[in-house]
Design a protein around this motif. Structure first.
Motif, short mmCIF file in Angstrom:
data_model
loop_
_atom_site.label_atom_id
_atom_site.label_comp_id
_atom_site.label_asym_id
_atom_site.label_seq_id
_atom_site.Cartn_x
_atom_site.Cartn_y
_atom_site.Cartn_z
N GLU A 287 37.99 37.44 43.79
CA GLU A 287 36.59 37.16 43.47
C GLU A 287 35.79 38.43 43.17
O GLU A 287 34.61 38.35 42.84
N ALA B 177 29.11 44.87 40.67
CA ALA B 177 27.90 44.04 40.73
C ALA B 177 28.14 42.76 41.53
O ALA B 177 27.19 42.20 42.09
N ASP B 178 29.38 42.28 41.60
CA ASP B 178 29.68 41.08 42.39
C ASP B 178 29.32 41.26 43.86
O ASP B 178 29.02 40.29 44.56
N GLU C 57 26.69 42.53 45.05
CA GLU C 57 25.26 42.28 45.27
C GLU C 57 24.98 40.84 45.68
O GLU C 57 23.96 40.57 46.31
N ARG C 58 25.87 39.93 45.36
CA ARG C 58 25.64 38.52 45.72
C ARG C 58 26.17 38.15 47.10
O ARG C 58 26.03 37.03 47.56
N VAL C 59 26.76 39.09 47.79
CA VAL C 59 27.33 38.83 49.12
C VAL C 59 26.22 38.78 50.17
O VAL C 59 25.38 39.66 50.25
N ASP C 60 26.23 37.70 50.96
CA ASP C 60 25.33 37.60 52.11
C ASP C 60 25.99 38.34 53.27
O ASP C 60 26.91 37.84 53.91
N ARG C 61 25.52 39.56 53.52
CA ARG C 61 26.13 40.40 54.56
C ARG C 61 25.61 40.09 55.95
O ARG C 61 26.06 40.67 56.92
#
Length: 199
Positions: A14, A19-20, A22-26
């Motif tokens: 994935e 830039a991918d 940046e969409r991770v909820d850490r």
């Protein structure tokens, strides 16, 4: 860091571009699969001929994936990167280098030379480097520890033995050689947040 993607685990299916991330909820617990899980827990696939394959299940962790040379080729190429540096896997020699060399010069300091697959001193940073700083992990692995210093034009590793006390690193008594103690101290000055002993 510049041309090197640094993470705890590795890459997964994935993760196509930086830039991918940046969409991770850490701010939540990672699931057993997916982008966040892979960045935390993926491992390189080192067994031939499977090492050439992109991804596979990770039986060692029970979550995430193992990634091979094809996955590394794709990820580095799509992101215009030179290498991946990762950290979470115990290494007997303090670090492991996989999937061929980059153009970045590499050297090691201290009593423990980092060798290539031909047992010669390594002169180039590998495309995937696993660095593990906790020497004698949990007091029973007997592994060396390592610190990887990445500069704009070169990489350097300091590989060291476990010290019984942090003061031993300063005077070199537990390490047996003054050169190694000085190298560990220099790495600690450059990166004071990296532990060199666990007491």
């Amino acid at each position: 860091l510049g041309d090197v993607f640094c993470c705890h685990g590795g890459i997964g299916p994935e993760l196509s571009t930086i830039a991918d991330l940046e969409r991770v909820d850490r701010f939540r617990e990672p699931e057993d699969a997916g982008l966040l899980c892979d960045v935390l827990w993926a491992d390189p696939r080192r067994e031939a001929p499977e090492a050439a394959a992109a991804y596979g299940p990770n039986p060692l962790r029970g979550c995430s994936v193992v990634f091979g040379e094809a996955a590394v080729d794709r990820f580095l190429g799509e992101n215009n990167l030179l290498a991946v540096a990762r950290a979470h896997e115990v290494q007997e020699a303090g670090l492991a280098q996989d999937f061929g060399d980059t153009a970045m010069p590499f050297m090691s300091r201290g009593a423990h030379e980092v060798l290539d697959e031909n047992e010669a001193p390594r002169t180039k940073l590998a495309r995937v480097t696993t660095v593990f700083s906790a020497a004698d992990y949990c007091g029973h692995h007997r592994n060396l520890g390592a610190v990887l210093l990445l500069g704009n034009d070169a990489a350097e590793a300091v590989v060291y033995e476990a010290a019984a006390d942090a003061r031993d690193v300063l005077d070199g008594t537990a390490l047996g050689q003054r050169g190694e103690a000085s190298a560990v101290l220099a790495a600690h000055v450059a990166a004071p947040f990296v532990p060199t002993t666990f007491t």
